[in-house]
Scaffold this motif. Structure first.
Motif, PDB file in Angstrom:
ATOM      1  N   ILE A 243       0.868  -1.189   0.000  1.00 45.63           N
ATOM      2  CA  ILE A 243       0.000   0.000   0.000  1.00 45.63           C
ATOM      3  C   ILE A 243       0.894   1.226   0.000  1.00 45.63           C
ATOM      4  CG2 ILE A 243      -1.811   1.258   1.229  1.00 45.63           C
ATOM      5  CD1 ILE A 243      -2.472  -1.472   2.606  1.00 45.63           C
ATOM      6  N   LYS A 244       0.823   2.010  -1.070  1.00 47.08           N
ATOM      7  CA  LYS A 244       1.618   3.231  -1.169  1.00 47.08           C
ATOM      8  C   LYS A 244       0.805   4.416  -0.660  1.00 47.08           C
ATOM      9  CE  LYS A 244       4.471   1.609  -5.014  1.00 47.08           C
ATOM     10  NZ  LYS A 244       4.893   1.823  -6.412  1.00 47.08           N
ATOM     11  N   ASP A 245       1.532   5.407  -0.143  1.00 53.20           N
ATOM     12  CA  ASP A 245       0.895   6.595   0.440  1.00 53.20           C
ATOM     13  C   ASP A 245      -0.202   6.172   1.420  1.00 53.20           C
ATOM     14  OD1 ASP A 245       0.465   9.256   0.948  1.00 53.20           O
ATOM     15  OD2 ASP A 245      -0.922   9.543  -0.726  1.00 53.20           O
ATOM     16  N   ALA A 246       0.204   5.366   2.389  1.00 54.55           N
ATOM     17  CA  ALA A 246      -0.758   4.778   3.325  1.00 54.55           C
ATOM     18  C   ALA A 246      -1.229   5.801   4.355  1.00 54.55           C
ATOM     19  CB  ALA A 246      -0.120   3.591   4.031  1.00 54.55           C
ATOM     20  N   LYS A 247      -2.551   5.766   4.608  1.00 54.97           N
ATOM     21  CA  LYS A 247      -3.155   6.559   5.682  1.00 54.97           C
ATOM     22  C   LYS A 247      -3.736   5.566   6.675  1.00 54.97           C
ATOM     23  CE  LYS A 247      -4.269  10.441   2.628  1.00 54.97           C
ATOM     24  NZ  LYS A 247      -3.679   9.829   1.414  1.00 54.97           N
ATOM     25  N   LEU A 248      -3.148   5.533   7.867  1.00 56.51           N
ATOM     26  CA  LEU A 248      -3.452   4.472   8.835  1.00 56.51           C
ATOM     27  C   LEU A 248      -4.441   4.934   9.888  1.00 56.51           C
ATOM     28  CD1 LEU A 248      -0.315   4.190   7.863  1.00 56.51           C
ATOM     29  CD2 LEU A 248      -0.197   2.451   9.617  1.00 56.51           C
ATOM     30  N   ALA A 249      -5.502   4.136  10.065  1.00 59.42           N
ATOM     31  CA  ALA A 249      -6.403   4.322  11.199  1.00 59.42           C
ATOM     32  C   ALA A 249      -5.940   3.366  12.298  1.00 59.42           C
ATOM     33  CB  ALA A 249      -7.834   4.026  10.788  1.00 59.42           C
ATOM     34  N   ILE A 250      -5.455   3.928  13.401  1.00 61.24           N
ATOM     35  CA  ILE A 250      -4.883   3.109  14.489  1.00 61.24           C
ATOM     36  C   ILE A 250      -5.955   2.955  15.557  1.00 61.24           C
ATOM     37  CG2 ILE A 250      -2.983   2.907  16.113  1.00 61.24           C
ATOM     38  CD1 ILE A 250      -1.471   4.939  14.311  1.00 61.24           C
ATOM     39  N   LEU A 251      -6.532   1.749  15.653  1.00 58.88           N
ATOM     40  CA  LEU A 251      -7.732   1.529  16.458  1.00 58.88           C
ATOM     41  C   LEU A 251      -7.461   0.607  17.640  1.00 58.88           C
ATOM     42  CD1 LEU A 251     -10.059   0.761  13.411  1.00 58.88           C
ATOM     43  CD2 LEU A 251      -9.866   2.948  14.588  1.00 58.88           C
ATOM     44  N   THR A 252      -8.004   0.971  18.782  1.00 63.73           N
ATOM     45  CA  THR A 252      -7.966   0.077  19.944  1.00 63.73           C
ATOM     46  C   THR A 252      -9.380  -0.406  20.282  1.00 63.73           C
ATOM     47  OG1 THR A 252      -8.098   1.971  21.446  1.00 63.73           O
ATOM     48  CG2 THR A 252      -5.896   1.121  20.933  1.00 63.73           C
ATOM     49  N   CYS A 253     -10.347  -0.157  19.388  1.00 60.61           N
ATOM     50  CA  CYS A 253     -11.723  -0.617  19.595  1.00 60.61           C
ATOM     51  C   CYS A 253     -11.968  -1.835  18.702  1.00 60.61           C
ATOM     52  CB  CYS A 253     -12.721   0.486  19.278  1.00 60.61           C
ATOM     53  SG  CYS A 253     -12.332   1.419  17.789  1.00 60.61           S
ATOM     54  N   PRO A 254     -12.710  -2.831  19.182  1.00 53.58           N
ATOM     55  CA  PRO A 254     -12.906  -4.049  18.390  1.00 53.58           C
ATOM     56  C   PRO A 254     -13.929  -3.865  17.276  1.00 53.58           C
ATOM     57  CG  PRO A 254     -14.031  -4.237  20.497  1.00 53.58           C
ATOM     58  CD  PRO A 254     -13.316  -2.936  20.530  1.00 53.58           C
ATOM     59  N   PHE A 255     -13.756  -4.587  16.182  1.00 51.17           N
ATOM     60  CA  PHE A 255     -14.718  -4.613  15.089  1.00 51.17           C
ATOM     61  C   PHE A 255     -15.832  -5.597  15.451  1.00 51.17           C
ATOM     62  CE2 PHE A 255     -11.962  -2.489  11.971  1.00 51.17           C
ATOM     63  CZ  PHE A 255     -12.908  -1.881  11.161  1.00 51.17           C
ATOM     64  N   GLU A 256     -16.740  -5.169  16.292  1.00 53.87           N
ATOM     65  CA  GLU A 256     -17.863  -6.030  16.655  1.00 53.87           C
ATOM     66  C   GLU A 256     -19.015  -5.166  17.132  1.00 53.87           C
ATOM     67  OE1 GLU A 256     -16.765  -7.209  21.255  1.00 53.87           O
ATOM     68  OE2 GLU A 256     -16.120  -8.559  19.666  1.00 53.87           O
ATOM     69  N   PRO A 257     -20.253  -5.630  16.976  1.00 52.92           N
ATOM     70  CA  PRO A 257     -21.402  -4.814  17.402  1.00 52.92           C
ATOM     71  C   PRO A 257     -21.393  -4.624  18.910  1.00 52.92           C
ATOM     72  CG  PRO A 257     -22.080  -6.689  16.049  1.00 52.92           C
ATOM     73  CD  PRO A 257     -20.648  -6.900  16.384  1.00 52.92           C
ATOM     74  N   PRO A 258     -21.891  -3.479  19.380  1.00 54.81           N
ATOM     75  CA  PRO A 258     -21.934  -3.249  20.835  1.00 54.81           C
ATOM     76  C   PRO A 258     -22.869  -4.233  21.514  1.00 54.81           C
ATOM     77  CG  PRO A 258     -23.146  -1.537  19.654  1.00 54.81           C
ATOM     78  CD  PRO A 258     -22.452  -2.347  18.621  1.00 54.81           C
ATOM     79  N   LYS A 259     -22.464  -4.760  22.634  1.00 62.28           N
ATOM     80  CA  LYS A 259     -23.286  -5.716  23.386  1.00 62.28           C
ATOM     81  C   LYS A 259     -24.192  -4.944  24.349  1.00 62.28           C
ATOM     82  CE  LYS A 259     -19.994  -9.546  23.268  1.00 62.28           C
ATOM     83  NZ  LYS A 259     -19.021  -8.906  22.356  1.00 62.28           N
ATOM     84  N   PRO A 260     -25.472  -5.346  24.458  1.00 65.04           N
ATOM     85  CA  PRO A 260     -26.370  -4.646  25.394  1.00 65.04           C
ATOM     86  C   PRO A 260     -25.907  -4.840  26.827  1.00 65.04           C
ATOM     87  CG  PRO A 260     -27.413  -6.619  24.503  1.00 65.04           C
ATOM     88  CD  PRO A 260     -26.144  -6.431  23.739  1.00 65.04           C
ATOM     89  N   LYS A 261     -25.822  -3.731  27.546  1.00 65.38           N
ATOM     90  CA  LYS A 261     -25.354  -3.798  28.939  1.00 65.38           C
ATOM     91  C   LYS A 261     -26.527  -4.143  29.856  1.00 65.38           C
ATOM     92  CE  LYS A 261     -21.391  -0.732  28.458  1.00 65.38           C
ATOM     93  NZ  LYS A 261     -21.351  -0.766  26.995  1.00 65.38           N
ATOM     94  N   THR A 262     -26.937  -5.397  29.831  1.00 65.07           N
ATOM     95  CA  THR A 262     -28.042  -5.858  30.675  1.00 65.07           C
ATOM     96  C   THR A 262     -27.761  -7.272  31.141  1.00 65.07           C
ATOM     97  OG1 THR A 262     -30.399  -6.388  30.713  1.00 65.07           O
ATOM     98  CG2 THR A 262     -29.283  -6.593  28.601  1.00 65.07           C
ATOM     99  N   LYS A 263     -28.314  -7.613  32.273  1.00 68.90           N
ATOM    100  CA  LYS A 263     -28.128  -8.964  32.806  1.00 68.90           C
ATOM    101  C   LYS A 263     -29.162  -9.928  32.240  1.00 68.90           C
ATOM    102  CE  LYS A 263     -26.034  -7.444  37.151  1.00 68.90           C
ATOM    103  NZ  LYS A 263     -26.167  -7.405  38.625  1.00 68.90           N
TER     104      LYS A 263
END
Length: 542
Positions: A243-263
């Motif tokens: 990949i030339k002239d790369a523009k990097l998105a540096i992510l610490t968040c997972p590629f997954e749908p948010p889980k409902p915060k409920t028991k």
């Protein structure tokens, strides 16, 4: 002390000794304690003494789980030794101190400390008090340090001509396993330091230098990469490899749908509900991919992984990605590319992207191992040393060798003065200390002469390890130094036909040598003042 006792067994069959008249046994104290300490220190020093110099022998250490390490690096040998005596542990700490502060000379500092204690033992037998010996050693150390300053040469650092630095690095690497690629590794170390050094502050940030090793190649394949190397590949085999002239998105968040915060649990009771959930996940994946693409990124670097569905979507949307990139690598990529680490997709914007000239995937070896190289970074100061070797043992030893060379070059950036190796500076200091002892009218003169003799242990060991006659070689070199008034004469370990270390380009940093002498003297002074050990349950002896 050989204690007479009876062997008994406990309820689990483990043996223990019942010592007769145990209540009458006493701990060591006074001169006996000091001699016990000296014996332990001498034992440790004698173990590493044969590893000193370019012809020093290697040690093989086997860990409890069977892992084999072959090295002649003093700090590594002592660190992996299983020592129980308190003074032996202090010798290990001495080596670590030299390694942390200077990075090189870890064997020499232990050998010198052992020699000083050996000389002190003879003085104790002659009735000289330990404090007088310690004071004499302190006076001799000051003389030796002044002599080192007097015989040092200044090696001005020229970024355009680094030959001087390469010669110093080659001296450090002379005793290592990488001698077959002697100059290549010296050039790699100098190139790395020159890339990241701050010459205004006269300092080097080692955080910007990453040393990566990969087994399955030759030492000659090692290289310096002006960028970041990570031991990962593209998440999908069909993603582009360059990949030339790369523009990097540096992510610490997972590629997954948010889980409902409920028991409460969610029951899927029909096919329609399942399809709704599936569509929801797909929409969320698509939304995340769009957010990355809308920011202008053409490469996603993710700290966490993602499943096959997300991976397929990234491929469909022509967005290459790398997953499972560790925390230190993420930080190094961010520093090198000038990007920001983004914890949420919603916070991603074009100004937080990292920039690199090219990102390419390396493939090598019969196993087709793959690694990613990020080059042409916005902040060109981040570099990676990529080491190759036939097996893990060779690669690990190459890493230790390069670390020593990097530390020595860093010390030259801080203080550009050098002294000449091969035992030349130790002999010069010994001559100076003996002259000062002759001028000293007090009892300390005996300790100062002993200090001078101890300094000669290093050239003695170098000659011995090189197959030369140690006493004869040392006597000849010392006489030449006195007669010719030339402090550059040392032991010709490699049989190059001259013992002038200036001609042979055998160089050591002044800061490293001064630290070596100072640390050894301080430890010996401390050991001489310990006249009692009161460890729990310890009996006489060790």
């Amino acid at each position: 002390m050989a204690a007479v006792g009876t062997v008994a067994f406990d309820e689990y069959g483990r043996p223990f000794i019942i010592v007769r008249d145990q209540e009458q046994k006493s701990r060591l104290s006074g001169k006996d304690a000091i001699k016990s300490h000296i014996l332990a220190a001498k034992t440790v020093a004698n173990i590493v003494r044969t590893s000193l110099g370019p012809n020093g022998l290697d040690k093989m250490m086997v860990s409890p789980d069977g892992e084999v390490t072959v090295t002649n690096d003093g700090a590594t040998i002592l660190d992996q030794m299983d020592v129980s005596h308190q003074i032996a542990k202090l010798m290990v700490e001495l080596s670590k101190s030299q390694d942390n502060e200077i990075g090189d000379g870890t064997t020499g500092v232990v050998v010198l400390a052992g020699a000083l204690l050996e000389q002190a033992e003879e003085l104790l037998d002659r009735g000289i008090h330990p404090i007088r010996i310690a004071d004499g050693y302190e006076s001799a150390m000051r003389v030796a340090l002044e002599r080192l300053d007097a015989i040092s040469d200044d090696f001005p650092i020229d970024q355009a001509n680094t030959e001087n630095l390469i010669q110093v690095a080659m001296t450090t690497l002379g005793s290592k396993i990488v001698t077959k690629c002697h100059r290549q590794f010296a050039e790699i170390a100098v190139g790395a330091i020159m890339s990241v050094a701050d010459f205004d502050r006269k300092d080097v940030d080692f955080e910007l230098i990453k040393v990566e090793g990969k087994q399955g190649g030759r030492l000659e394949d090692s290289q310096l990469i002006k960028g970041v190397l990570i031991d990962k590949d593209m998440s999908h085999s069909q993603m582009p490899k360059t990949i030339k002239d790369a523009k990097l998105a540096i992510l610490t968040c997972p590629f997954e749908p948010p889980k409902p915060k409920t028991k409460h649990k969610l029951d899927v009771t029909s096919v329609e509900d399942y399809k709704k959930l599936q569509n929801y996940e797909k929409e969320k994946f698509q939304e995340m991919v769009n957010q990355v693409k809308d920011s202008g990124a053409n490469l996603a670097i993710c700290q966490w992984g993602f499943d096959d569905e997300a991976n397929h979507l990234l491929l469909q949307n022509e967005l290459p990605a790398v997953r499972w990139v560790g925390g230190p690598e993420i930080e190094l990529i961010a520093i090198a590319t000038g990007g920001r680490i983004v914890p949420r997709f919603s916070e991603l914007s074009s100004d937080k992207l990292g920039h690199a000239g090219i990102v390419r995937e390396l493939s090598f070896g019969t196993t087709k191992d793959r690694m990613l190289v990020i080059e042409g970074c916005k902040n060109s100061k981040a570099v990676t040393i990529f080491l190759r070797g036939g097996n893990k043992m060779i690669v690990e030893e190459a890493k230790r060798s390069v670390h020593d060379a990097l530390c020595v070059i860093r010390n030259l950036v801080r203080d550009s003065r050098v002294v000449y190796g091969g035992g030349a500076c130790e002999i010069a200091c010994s001559i100076a200390v003996n002259k000062a002892a002759d001028m000293n009218p007090s009892l300390e003169q005996y300790a100062m002469r002993a200090y001078g003799h101890a300094l000669e242990t290093v050239p003695l060991a170098l000659a011995e390890n090189s197959g030369l006659g140690p006493i004869q070689t040392l006597t000849e070199v010392r006489a030449q130094q006195v007669n010719k008034n030339n402090p550059h004469l040392g032991i010709d370990c490699l049989n190059n036909g001259t013992n002038d270390m200036k001609v042979q380009h055998v160089l050591e940093t002044l800061a490293g040598k001064k630290q070596q002498i100072s640390l050894a003297t301080q430890l010996v002074r401390m050991i001489l003042k310990i006249d009692d050990v009161r460890a729990p349950g310890q009996q006489q002896g060790f």
